[in-house]
Design an enzyme around this catalytic site. Structure first.
Site, PDB file in Angstrom:
ATOM      1  N   TRP A 154       5.449 -12.928   1.891  1.00 52.75           N
ATOM      2  CA  TRP A 154       6.383 -14.002   1.573  1.00 52.75           C
ATOM      3  C   TRP A 154       6.460 -15.079   2.658  1.00 52.75           C
ATOM      4  O   TRP A 154       7.140 -16.067   2.482  1.00 52.75           O
ATOM      5  CB  TRP A 154       7.787 -13.403   1.364  1.00 52.75           C
ATOM      6  CG  TRP A 154       8.091 -12.296   2.341  1.00 52.75           C
ATOM      7  CD1 TRP A 154       7.975 -10.954   2.094  1.00 52.75           C
ATOM      8  CD2 TRP A 154       8.513 -12.416   3.704  1.00 52.75           C
ATOM      9  NE1 TRP A 154       8.293 -10.237   3.229  1.00 52.75           N
ATOM     10  CE2 TRP A 154       8.625 -11.107   4.232  1.00 52.75           C
ATOM     11  CE3 TRP A 154       8.804 -13.490   4.546  1.00 52.75           C
ATOM     12  CZ2 TRP A 154       9.014 -10.843   5.550  1.00 52.75           C
ATOM     13  CZ3 TRP A 154       9.179 -13.232   5.861  1.00 52.75           C
ATOM     14  CH2 TRP A 154       9.277 -11.932   6.342  1.00 52.75           C
ATOM     15  N   SER A 232       2.220  -6.036   6.728  1.00 46.54           N
ATOM     16  CA  SER A 232       2.450  -5.230   7.931  1.00 46.54           C
ATOM     17  C   SER A 232       1.320  -4.219   8.150  1.00 46.54           C
ATOM     18  O   SER A 232       0.622  -3.819   7.211  1.00 46.54           O
ATOM     19  CB  SER A 232       3.786  -4.498   7.813  1.00 46.54           C
ATOM     20  OG  SER A 232       3.760  -3.646   6.698  1.00 46.54           O
ATOM     21  N   GLU A 253      -5.313  -8.382   7.001  1.00 49.67           N
ATOM     22  CA  GLU A 253      -4.678  -9.322   7.946  1.00 49.67           C
ATOM     23  C   GLU A 253      -3.292  -8.765   8.226  1.00 49.67           C
ATOM     24  O   GLU A 253      -2.385  -8.938   7.421  1.00 49.67           O
ATOM     25  CB  GLU A 253      -4.551 -10.709   7.312  1.00 49.67           C
ATOM     26  CG  GLU A 253      -5.853 -11.380   6.965  1.00 49.67           C
ATOM     27  CD  GLU A 253      -6.615 -11.834   8.189  1.00 49.67           C
ATOM     28  OE1 GLU A 253      -6.092 -11.720   9.324  1.00 49.67           O
ATOM     29  OE2 GLU A 253      -7.754 -12.279   8.014  1.00 49.67           O
ATOM     30  N   LEU A 254      -3.117  -8.114   9.361  1.00 47.95           N
ATOM     31  CA  LEU A 254      -1.891  -7.347   9.577  1.00 47.95           C
ATOM     32  C   LEU A 254      -1.018  -7.956  10.669  1.00 47.95           C
ATOM     33  O   LEU A 254      -1.151  -9.122  10.996  1.00 47.95           O
ATOM     34  CB  LEU A 254      -2.274  -5.891   9.851  1.00 47.95           C
ATOM     35  CG  LEU A 254      -3.245  -5.309   8.791  1.00 47.95           C
ATOM     36  CD1 LEU A 254      -3.647  -3.891   9.126  1.00 47.95           C
ATOM     37  CD2 LEU A 254      -2.663  -5.395   7.392  1.00 47.95           C
ATOM     38  N   CYS A 287       2.740 -14.213  11.644  1.00 49.59           N
ATOM     39  CA  CYS A 287       2.057 -13.101  12.321  1.00 49.59           C
ATOM     40  C   CYS A 287       1.436 -13.539  13.648  1.00 49.59           C
ATOM     41  O   CYS A 287       1.258 -12.726  14.543  1.00 49.59           O
ATOM     42  CB  CYS A 287       1.026 -12.472  11.404  1.00 49.59           C
ATOM     43  SG  CYS A 287      -0.084 -13.671  10.670  1.00 49.59           S
ATOM     44  N   GLU A 384       6.715  -5.844  16.214  1.00 48.82           N
ATOM     45  CA  GLU A 384       6.685  -7.264  15.840  1.00 48.82           C
ATOM     46  C   GLU A 384       8.092  -7.719  15.424  1.00 48.82           C
ATOM     47  O   GLU A 384       8.658  -7.179  14.472  1.00 48.82           O
ATOM     48  CB  GLU A 384       5.721  -7.385  14.654  1.00 48.82           C
ATOM     49  CG  GLU A 384       5.478  -8.773  14.185  1.00 48.82           C
ATOM     50  CD  GLU A 384       4.400  -8.833  13.105  1.00 48.82           C
ATOM     51  OE1 GLU A 384       4.276  -7.873  12.318  1.00 48.82           O
ATOM     52  OE2 GLU A 384       3.695  -9.848  13.046  1.00 48.82           O
TER      53      GLU A 384
HETATM   54  P1  NAD Z   1       6.724  -4.624   4.076  1.00 47.46           P
HETATM   55  O1  NAD Z   1       5.817  -4.098   5.099  1.00 47.46           O
HETATM   56  O2  NAD Z   1       7.281  -3.655   3.092  1.00 47.46           O
HETATM   57  O3  NAD Z   1       6.030  -5.771   3.212  1.00 47.46           O
HETATM   58  C1  NAD Z   1       5.111  -6.696   3.732  1.00 47.46           C
HETATM   59  C2  NAD Z   1       4.347  -7.258   2.521  1.00 47.46           C
HETATM   60  O4  NAD Z   1       3.550  -6.238   1.941  1.00 47.46           O
HETATM   61  C3  NAD Z   1       5.278  -7.715   1.386  1.00 47.46           C
HETATM   62  O5  NAD Z   1       4.747  -8.887   0.845  1.00 47.46           O
HETATM   63  C4  NAD Z   1       5.245  -6.601   0.366  1.00 47.46           C
HETATM   64  O6  NAD Z   1       5.388  -7.078  -0.958  1.00 47.46           O
HETATM   65  C5  NAD Z   1       3.874  -6.025   0.575  1.00 47.46           C
HETATM   66  N1  NAD Z   1       3.811  -4.588   0.324  1.00 47.46           N
HETATM   67  C6  NAD Z   1       4.647  -3.638   0.786  1.00 47.46           C
HETATM   68  N2  NAD Z   1       4.255  -2.416   0.383  1.00 47.46           N
HETATM   69  C7  NAD Z   1       3.142  -2.606  -0.369  1.00 47.46           C
HETATM   70  C8  NAD Z   1       2.253  -1.742  -1.065  1.00 47.46           C
HETATM   71  N3  NAD Z   1       2.411  -0.412  -1.050  1.00 47.46           N
HETATM   72  N4  NAD Z   1       1.220  -2.290  -1.741  1.00 47.46           N
HETATM   73  C9  NAD Z   1       1.017  -3.630  -1.739  1.00 47.46           C
HETATM   74  N5  NAD Z   1       1.808  -4.490  -1.085  1.00 47.46           N
HETATM   75  C10 NAD Z   1       2.855  -3.989  -0.411  1.00 47.46           C
HETATM   76  O7  NAD Z   1       7.961  -5.255   4.751  1.00 47.46           O
HETATM   77  P2  NAD Z   1       8.732  -6.622   4.771  1.00 47.46           P
HETATM   78  O8  NAD Z   1      10.151  -6.288   5.008  1.00 47.46           O
HETATM   79  O9  NAD Z   1       8.439  -7.506   3.608  1.00 47.46           O
HETATM   80  O10 NAD Z   1       8.150  -7.274   6.076  1.00 47.46           O
HETATM   81  C11 NAD Z   1       8.325  -6.514   7.252  1.00 47.46           C
HETATM   82  C12 NAD Z   1       7.227  -6.671   8.186  1.00 47.46           C
HETATM   83  O11 NAD Z   1       5.988  -6.956   7.574  1.00 47.46           O
HETATM   84  C13 NAD Z   1       7.459  -7.827   9.122  1.00 47.46           C
HETATM   85  O12 NAD Z   1       8.300  -7.437  10.152  1.00 47.46           O
HETATM   86  C14 NAD Z   1       6.086  -8.131   9.593  1.00 47.46           C
HETATM   87  O13 NAD Z   1       5.785  -7.279  10.674  1.00 47.46           O
HETATM   88  C15 NAD Z   1       5.204  -7.744   8.453  1.00 47.46           C
HETATM   89  N6  NAD Z   1       4.696  -8.906   7.737  1.00 47.46           N
HETATM   90  C16 NAD Z   1       3.541  -9.443   8.179  1.00 47.46           C
HETATM   91  C17 NAD Z   1       3.039 -10.562   7.556  1.00 47.46           C
HETATM   92  C18 NAD Z   1       1.752 -11.185   8.021  1.00 47.46           C
HETATM   93  O14 NAD Z   1       1.545 -12.357   7.772  1.00 47.46           O
HETATM   94  N7  NAD Z   1       0.865 -10.448   8.658  1.00 47.46           N
HETATM   95  C19 NAD Z   1       3.724 -11.126   6.495  1.00 47.46           C
HETATM   96  C20 NAD Z   1       4.918 -10.543   6.042  1.00 47.46           C
HETATM   97  C21 NAD Z   1       5.385  -9.424   6.681  1.00 47.46           C
END
Ligand code: NAD
Length: 479
Positions: A154, A232, A253-254, A287, A384
């Site tokens: 997002w 993540s 891309e994490l 990120c 992070e």
């Molecule tokens: P999250 O880890 O649950 O989600 C991150 C993204 O992954 C979301 O878009 C979510 O829809 C997707 N996702 C989650 N579980 C999934 C699955 N099993 N299969 C497919 N997609 C899945 O947590 P969050 O609360 O949305 O974000 C928390 C952390 O995620 C942040 O603190 C950050 O570290 C990381 N993040 C990184 C990026 C990046 O650009 N690398 C972007 C968004 C979040």
């Protein structure tokens, strides 16, 4: 644009836009007001099967289309996005929170990404290798990997999907993408531009639902040949394990936790200005955002003073208000995360130099925060923060600061400021990161590789490397 209405989000499957129509829905919120702005339809199992069938059925014709014709569609979609950038920006701001100037620029940047990959489509070169057998031609061919599944977050709801769609479509792959449920509208605008540009029906499919259920189902399908994920590290590892079951190619891309090394000979004002811009853009939810500031002891106070001057000038507010320079956090999970990280750091001895608290009680607004002399035992030095929080430590010794910069399992981006060219080269060689900015804060562009090492993932989404991620190499010996 006073007559703006947030567009009703729909599924896009087999070239057909599908609304709620009896499906379950998920509310979409405006993070600046907490208002529910739409109901997002959840894809059923039948919808996912239809998307898989569409991606599979359309792959032979899409890969067979000339790269010139695929490029023309991407260029047309890019031109439409550029025309619509302000509208698409508004969609992003309302669902994600970032200020309108940033979200409109993101839409325009997505057009640039489509243009870049349109041109790269024509350069999916193979090669001919001289053979030791007379009369034998050794051909190395590049082919699209097949239908792919993409999962996007997002924080950059337009450019992150644009990178995956641009490269995959240019390479001749068909796509099923599941954007983040918090920010469906931005990626749907990409789909609309591609549809309007003449993308054959079924080549692109957009679905939403419970992320874990959708990814598990799509990754297990024999139709899907590659997985591209941004998010993540924890989720990336999980999806990599699922992909390994089918030995499927992945791009991951994490997360990151970027160190910033500021040496005593650096241009301090310039470094502070560049890093403040990079840190607080998108409220720090990036990120590659600079996070751990290692400041040489001799310039420590000077840097903090210059940084704080800029931070105190930030105006936090609704991204639609032209006066705002920083919007809200994208969801209330980030508010909880900020609170926990900051109180843990302070309890462990960090100085709270600026910010540290939520603003108001409606919307997810958080004060730009500076924590100083933060010990490594604080969670924020290891996890992070993904929010508007900068943390600092002092250093005097080069080897020690490089060891600190490399201490974490992350290896996405890093920044350094020094006037010493030899030291710049040493840092470029010894810092473990996929992207390093030296006296420079901007690391993204369609024409440059974007990706991490270590637990920040693998694969690259920009530059010439971006297309390659969606190609396979085939060797043909011809006697
Ligand atoms: P999250 O880890 O649950 O989600 C991150 C993204 O992954 C979301 O878009 C979510 O829809 C997707 N996702 C989650 N579980 C999934 C699955 N099993 N299969 C497919 N997609 C899945 O947590 P969050 O609360 O949305 O974000 C928390 C952390 O995620 C942040 O603190 C950050 O570290 C990381 N993040 C990184 C990026 C990046 O650009 N690398 C972007 C968004 C979040």
């Amino acid at each position: 644009m006073t007559d703006f209405t947030y567009p009703e989000p729909k599924l896009f499957i087999g070239g057909v836009w599908k609304g709620a129509e009896g499906r379950e829905t998920i509310p979409v919120l405006n993070p600046a007001t907490d208002a529910v702005i739409a109901q997002l339809p959840v894809a059923t199992r039948a919808d996912l099967d239809e998307a898989l069938d569409a991606a599979n059925r359309t792959f032979p014709a899409w890969r067979a289309m000339s790269a010139f014709d695929r490029a023309a569609i991407l260029h047309r979609a890019g031109a439409l996005l550029r025309e619509r950038a302000r509208y698409v920006g508004r969609v992003s701001t309302v669902e994600q929170g970032k200020v309108l100037a940033e979200s409109s620029a993101e839409a325009a940047a997505s057009a640039d990404i489509f243009d870049w990959f349109a041109e790269e489509a024509r350069r999916a070169y193979g090669r001919i290798v001289p053979s030791k057998f007379p009369g034998v031609r050794q051909n190395v061919l590049k082919e699209p990997v097949g239908p792919i599944a993409a999962f996007t977050p997002w924080n950059f709801p337009t450019t992150i999907p644009a990178r995956k769609l641009g490269a995959a479509l240019a390479a001749g792959c068909t796509v099923i993408i599941k954007p983040a449920e918090e920010t469906p509208g931005s990626c749907l605008e990409l789909a609309r531009a591609l549809d309007d540009a003449g993308l054959p029906k079924g080549v692109l499919n957009v679905v939403f639902g419970v992320p874990a259920q959708i990814s598990e189902y799509l990754i297990a399908s024999p139709v899907i040949k590659k997985i591209s994920f941004t998010g993540s590290t924890a989720v990336g590892k999980h999806l990599s394990k699922l992909a390994a079951e089918g030995m499927k190619k992945t791009t991951m891309e994490l997360g990151g936790h970027a160190p910033v090394l500021v040496f005593e000979d650096a241009d301090i004002d310039k470094a502070a200005a560049m890093m403040a811009r990079s840190k607080f853009r998108n409220a720090g939810q990036i990120c590659i955002a600079p996070t751990r500031f290692y400041l040489h002891d001799r310039i420590h106070d000077r840097f903090i003073a210059a940084f704080e001057r800029i931070v105190s000038g930030l105006k936090v507010g609704d991204g639609l208000d032209p006066a705002s320079t920083m919007g809200p956090l994208a969801n209330d999970r980030r508010l909880d995360a900020m609170g926990a990280l900051i109180s843990d750091a302070v309890a462990k001895g960090a100085g709270l130099h600026a910010g540290g608290a939520r603003i108001g009680n409606a919307g997810n607004f958080w004060q730009p925060t500076i924590l100083t002399d933060v010990p490594n035992s604080a969670t924020v030095m290891n996890t992070e923060p993904f929010g508007p929080v900068a943390v600092t430590q002092r250093f005097t010794d080069l080897d020690a600061v490089i060891a600190e910069a490399n201490r974490l399992p992350y290896g996405l981006s890093a920044y350094a400021f020094t006037a010493n060219a030899a030291l710049s080269n040493t840092l470029a060689d010894r810092i473990e990161a996929g992207m390093i900015g030296i006296n420079h804060g901007v690391l993204t562009g369609p024409e440059t590789p974007f990706g991490g090492i270590k637990e920040s993932g693998h694969g690259s989404e920009g530059g010439i490397e971006g297309l390659d991620g969606f190609l396979i190499t085939k060797y043909v010996a011809q006697g």
